[in-house]
Design an enzyme around this catalytic site. Structure first.
Site, PDB file in Angstrom:
ATOM      1  N   TYR A  38      16.729  -3.551  -0.360  1.00  0.00           N
ATOM      2  CA  TYR A  38      17.782  -4.175  -1.175  1.00  0.00           C
ATOM      3  C   TYR A  38      18.984  -3.260  -1.445  1.00  0.00           C
ATOM      4  CZ  TYR A  38      13.887  -7.325  -1.802  1.00  0.00           C
ATOM      5  OH  TYR A  38      12.850  -8.169  -1.551  1.00  0.00           O
ATOM      6  N   PRO A  51      17.445 -15.071  -3.519  1.00  0.00           N
ATOM      7  CA  PRO A  51      16.906 -16.428  -3.358  1.00  0.00           C
ATOM      8  C   PRO A  51      17.492 -17.395  -4.387  1.00  0.00           C
ATOM      9  CG  PRO A  51      15.151 -14.793  -3.545  1.00  0.00           C
ATOM     10  CD  PRO A  51      16.411 -14.137  -3.998  1.00  0.00           C
ATOM     11  N   HIS A 274      17.480 -10.044  -5.978  1.00  0.00           N
ATOM     12  CA  HIS A 274      16.096  -9.799  -5.603  1.00  0.00           C
ATOM     13  C   HIS A 274      15.577  -8.380  -5.892  1.00  0.00           C
ATOM     14  CE1 HIS A 274      12.434 -10.594  -3.588  1.00  0.00           C
ATOM     15  NE2 HIS A 274      12.880 -11.444  -2.687  1.00  0.00           N
ATOM     16  N   SER A 485       7.617 -17.184   3.232  1.00  0.00           N
ATOM     17  CA  SER A 485       6.917 -16.797   2.011  1.00  0.00           C
ATOM     18  C   SER A 485       6.427 -18.026   1.254  1.00  0.00           C
ATOM     19  CB  SER A 485       7.853 -16.003   1.104  1.00  0.00           C
ATOM     20  OG  SER A 485       7.154 -15.572  -0.026  1.00  0.00           O
TER      21      SER A 485
HETATM   22  N1  COA Z   1     -11.909 -23.428   1.435  1.00  0.00           N
HETATM   23  C1  COA Z   1     -11.556 -24.020   0.276  1.00  0.00           C
HETATM   24  N2  COA Z   1     -10.588 -23.514  -0.530  1.00  0.00           N
HETATM   25  C2  COA Z   1      -9.958 -22.401  -0.127  1.00  0.00           C
HETATM   26  C3  COA Z   1     -10.280 -21.748   1.082  1.00  0.00           C
HETATM   27  C4  COA Z   1     -11.313 -22.319   1.878  1.00  0.00           C
HETATM   28  N3  COA Z   1     -11.676 -21.754   3.008  1.00  0.00           N
HETATM   29  N4  COA Z   1      -9.495 -20.665   1.199  1.00  0.00           N
HETATM   30  C5  COA Z   1      -8.713 -20.627   0.115  1.00  0.00           C
HETATM   31  N5  COA Z   1      -8.997 -21.671  -0.692  1.00  0.00           N
HETATM   32  C6  COA Z   1      -8.434 -21.970  -2.002  1.00  0.00           C
HETATM   33  C7  COA Z   1      -8.314 -20.713  -2.849  1.00  0.00           C
HETATM   34  O1  COA Z   1      -9.526 -20.466  -3.521  1.00  0.00           O
HETATM   35  C8  COA Z   1      -7.211 -21.074  -3.782  1.00  0.00           C
HETATM   36  O2  COA Z   1      -7.738 -21.919  -4.787  1.00  0.00           O
HETATM   37  P1  COA Z   1      -7.037 -22.142  -6.218  1.00  0.00           P
HETATM   38  O3  COA Z   1      -5.865 -23.012  -5.929  1.00  0.00           O
HETATM   39  O4  COA Z   1      -8.073 -22.840  -6.995  1.00  0.00           O
HETATM   40  O5  COA Z   1      -6.662 -20.806  -6.723  1.00  0.00           O
HETATM   41  C9  COA Z   1      -6.291 -21.913  -2.926  1.00  0.00           C
HETATM   42  O6  COA Z   1      -7.095 -22.409  -1.854  1.00  0.00           O
HETATM   43  C10 COA Z   1      -5.117 -21.159  -2.361  1.00  0.00           C
HETATM   44  O7  COA Z   1      -5.545 -20.095  -1.518  1.00  0.00           O
HETATM   45  P2  COA Z   1      -4.775 -19.684  -0.188  1.00  0.00           P
HETATM   46  O8  COA Z   1      -3.921 -20.805   0.258  1.00  0.00           O
HETATM   47  O9  COA Z   1      -5.750 -19.159   0.793  1.00  0.00           O
HETATM   48  O10 COA Z   1      -3.896 -18.468  -0.552  1.00  0.00           O
HETATM   49  P3  COA Z   1      -3.149 -17.968  -1.831  1.00  0.00           P
HETATM   50  O11 COA Z   1      -2.722 -19.064  -2.729  1.00  0.00           O
HETATM   51  O12 COA Z   1      -3.975 -16.894  -2.398  1.00  0.00           O
HETATM   52  O13 COA Z   1      -1.825 -17.389  -1.195  1.00  0.00           O
HETATM   53  C11 COA Z   1      -0.585 -15.487  -0.464  1.00  0.00           C
HETATM   54  C12 COA Z   1      -1.801 -16.388  -0.223  1.00  0.00           C
HETATM   55  C13 COA Z   1      -0.444 -14.490   0.650  1.00  0.00           C
HETATM   56  C14 COA Z   1       0.678 -16.347  -0.493  1.00  0.00           C
HETATM   57  C15 COA Z   1      -0.767 -14.800  -1.843  1.00  0.00           C
HETATM   58  O14 COA Z   1      -1.899 -13.977  -1.770  1.00  0.00           O
HETATM   59  C16 COA Z   1       0.378 -13.933  -2.219  1.00  0.00           C
HETATM   60  O15 COA Z   1       0.405 -12.749  -1.929  1.00  0.00           O
HETATM   61  N6  COA Z   1       1.391 -14.490  -2.910  1.00  0.00           N
HETATM   62  C17 COA Z   1       2.583 -13.772  -3.273  1.00  0.00           C
HETATM   63  C18 COA Z   1       3.650 -13.931  -2.229  1.00  0.00           C
HETATM   64  C19 COA Z   1       4.905 -13.195  -2.627  1.00  0.00           C
HETATM   65  O16 COA Z   1       4.905 -12.225  -3.342  1.00  0.00           O
HETATM   66  N7  COA Z   1       6.056 -13.657  -2.157  1.00  0.00           N
HETATM   67  C20 COA Z   1       7.277 -13.020  -2.492  1.00  0.00           C
HETATM   68  C21 COA Z   1       8.418 -13.867  -2.159  1.00  0.00           C
HETATM   69  S1  COA Z   1       9.933 -13.272  -2.812  1.00  0.00           S
END
Ligand code: COA
Length: 556
Positions: A38, A51, A274, A485
């Site tokens: 940044y 964003p 950001h 993302s």
């Molecule tokens: N079967 C059934 N459910 C499942 C599953 C499976 N095999 N795998 C995952 N799930 C469920 C999870 O338990 C979770 O349940 P919840 O909604 O009850 O919590 C849900 O599905 C979502 O999980 P998933 O889609 O696998 O991933 P996540 O929501 O953990 O997201 C990332 C993954 C990488 C996006 C997240 O870890 C992350 O880092 N987010 C931040 C991103 C960020 O900082 N972006 C910056 C932009 S400026």
């Protein structure tokens, strides 16, 4: 063993903890990230790094509605701030692990300040007398609005509304110089103009008032009317850059960390600088504000008259006037350059992949891979942000979504010689691999920030840059045509950001239970990219993947 070799051996955890084996103190990896991603970037923050967040259309069409909404929104942010001030913000968890909450302390009362080679972010909340005002901008004119009473209590929604009306009524003219548009310029250009601007004492005081304010509220003029189908695209553009100098681009201070935008036509959302924080804390704040606004009604209460909010004055010498003109031209080119598509995918949401025991995030990433493959008959380097907030001051790591397994799946999907069961098995495998990579990334086992740390150490130690960083393949692998993302929220909103490379796409998504909001951006000047076309491929891919899984389930 050299420091560098030792760091390779110990992994990113060591870099995050900022331990150096020689005695020279070094920056945290998060500082290096903030600088290289940044603060060192000389590109305009508008569109390139900041964003936008698009909130659902509000049902007001006039100035009273706009004021009422803005007043409630301000009260909601102040309510959130009270949790920050009292350190009562509930700790967030990811996969059952607590997350570092530091970013929440960086988004209010902070501002980016341009510098000759590198910018800085100043946080004014730290100090004996933290600021008690916000800035409101209407018709390109900035106002200081004190949001606390003398006893320290926040103004009520009613009080804020009255103050906003005063601001509105004293900024009816639209013939003012849009001084804020200077902040949308290339950072070096803005840096030079900034130094000239603040030579004048009045200007300096006005700029400081904006920088030190808790946040900014932009009361936007109505944008040109478009069809319902195009509405969200238009609002996403408004959030990202204001729509151009004829519209609301001058109604911003793009260096300000948080700017809430409320348009007279019911459009609303925000844009944020950001450098201090990632998207998830911002949308968590939005969730709180939206919830607060639902709970709060305006109640007329007897009021002690409040002083008129202070209008910030600017003296504009001819040189700055020229800079403003150039910034306007530049902004118009940028606004014209960005193609933004918001896709509200309504056929299903994250419940569907879950019902097939698949990770929704990995499922969506594979749909993106399939969409890209169908459009270009090849795959490309793909970046997905993953949180590093399990570590103190952690920011993000990247998951590379393109894998051997993702390519096998995308190739098989449209191959008539493959049976559905085979395609579904390949999808399942690709999702499993993506999920494993995500798990590694969020647990500090990714490679991107590790490589960044090594590179920065070599630069700081003034040793020659290791050959890998000069290798063409390294540059090719980091040319992320798909820059993606997930920013999930409870509110039915979507974040949007520009592409990372001239011939790429920026894709942000919010998977809700029964639908998914996507924002896809591309540059119009690139002949190879087309945000609308990719969105169409994405929608078809998501539908085809659902059909595939349902057909295979039926036959099992
Ligand atoms: N079967 C059934 N459910 C499942 C599953 C499976 N095999 N795998 C995952 N799930 C469920 C999870 O338990 C979770 O349940 P919840 O909604 O009850 O919590 C849900 O599905 C979502 O999980 P998933 O889609 O696998 O991933 P996540 O929501 O953990 O997201 C990332 C993954 C990488 C996006 C997240 O870890 C992350 O880092 N987010 C931040 C991103 C960020 O900082 N972006 C910056 C932009 S400026």
């Amino acid at each position: 063993m050299s420091t560098l070799a030792m760091c390779v051996f110990l992994g990113p955890w060591m870099l995050l903890k900022s331990i150096r084996l020689n005695s020279t103190p070094c920056l945290l990896l998060s500082d290096w990230w903030m600088q290289s991603a940044y603060l060192d970037s000389r590109m305009p923050v508008a569109m390139y790094t900041s964003p936008g967040v698009v909130l659902p259309k509000m049902h007001f069409q006039d100035r009273q509605g706009q004021m009422r909404f803005a007043a409630k929104l301000i009260a909601g942010v102040l309510d959130f701030k009270s949790m920050i001030d009292s350190e009562t913000l509930p700790v967030e968890y990811l996969g059952g692990k607590p997350l570092c909450m530091d970013q929440y302390y960086q988004v209010l009362t902070s501002c980016r300040i341009p510098g000759p080679k590198r910018d800085v972010v100043m946080n004014y909340a730290i100090g004996k007398t933290p600021p008690s005002h916000i800035t409101v901008v209407h018709n390109f004119q900035f106002f200081v609005l004190d949001v606390y009473n003398s006893d320290g209590s926040p103004l009520t929604v009613d009080q804020i509304y009255v103050q906003l009306e005063k601001i509105w009524n004293s900024s009816l003219q639209t013939n003012k110089e849009p001084v804020g548009i200077l902040t949308s310029n290339h950072r070096n250009t803005w840096g030079k103009a900034y130094n000239n601007l603040i030579k004048d004492k009045t200007n300096k005081e006005s700029v400081r008032a904006i920088q030190k304010s808790i946040f900014t509220v932009c009361l936007d003029a109505p944008m040109p009317r478009v069809s319902d189908e195009m509405y969200h695209n238009k609002v996403a553009a408004q959030m990202l850059h204001g729509g151009g100098s004829r519209w609301n681009s001058g109604n911003r201070w793009f260096d300000k960390t948080l700017q809430f935008i409320v348009g007279e036509d019911g459009s609303c959302g925000l844009t944020y600088e950001h450098a201090p924080a990632e998207g998830p804390p911002i949308v968590f704040l939005v969730d709180h504000v939206v919830d607060y606004m639902k709970r709060t009604e305006m109640v007329r209460t007897p009021m002690i008259p409040l002083p008129m909010p202070q209008k910030l004055r600017f003296n504009i010498p001819p040189e700055i006037k020229k800079d403003i003109e150039k910034a306007k031209q530049n902004m118009n080119i940028m606004a014209h350059e960005l193609d933004v598509r918001v896709l509200n995918f309504t056929h299903y949401g994250r419940k569907f992949p879950k019902s097939h025991k698949m990770s929704p995030d990995a499922f969506i990433q594979m749909a993106l891979q399939l969409a890209y493959y169908r459009m270009y008959q090849t795959c490309c380097p793909t970046y997905e942000s993953a949180s590093l907030r399990m570590f103190r001051l952690g920011r993000t790591e990247a998951v590379r979504s393109t894998t051997t397994e993702s390519l096998q799946f995308t190739k098989a999907m449209d191959d008539p010689s493959k049976h559905n069961s085979e395609k579904a098995a390949l999808l399942e495998k690709a999702i499993k691999v993506h999920r494993e990579h995500t798990h590694m990334a969020i647990h500090g086992q990714g490679i991107e920030r590790h490589m960044l740390g090594l590179k920065m150490m070599a630069i700081e130690d003034l040793t020659s840059l290791p050959e890998i960083f000069m290798d063409t393949s390294f540059a090719v692998a980091a040319h992320f045509n798909l820059y993606t993302s997930q920013v999930g929220s409870k509110t039915d909103c979507v974040m949007c950001f520009g592409p990372m490379v001239p011939d790429g796409y920026g894709i942000c998504y919010n998977p809700m239970d029964d639908h998914i909001n996507f924002a896809v951006t591309a540059f119009n000047s690139c002949e190879e990219t087309n945000a609308m076309k990719l969105s169409q491929f994405l929608e078809d891919s998501l539908l085809d993947m659902k059909t595939l899984l349902e057909q295979v389930s039926k036959t099992q």
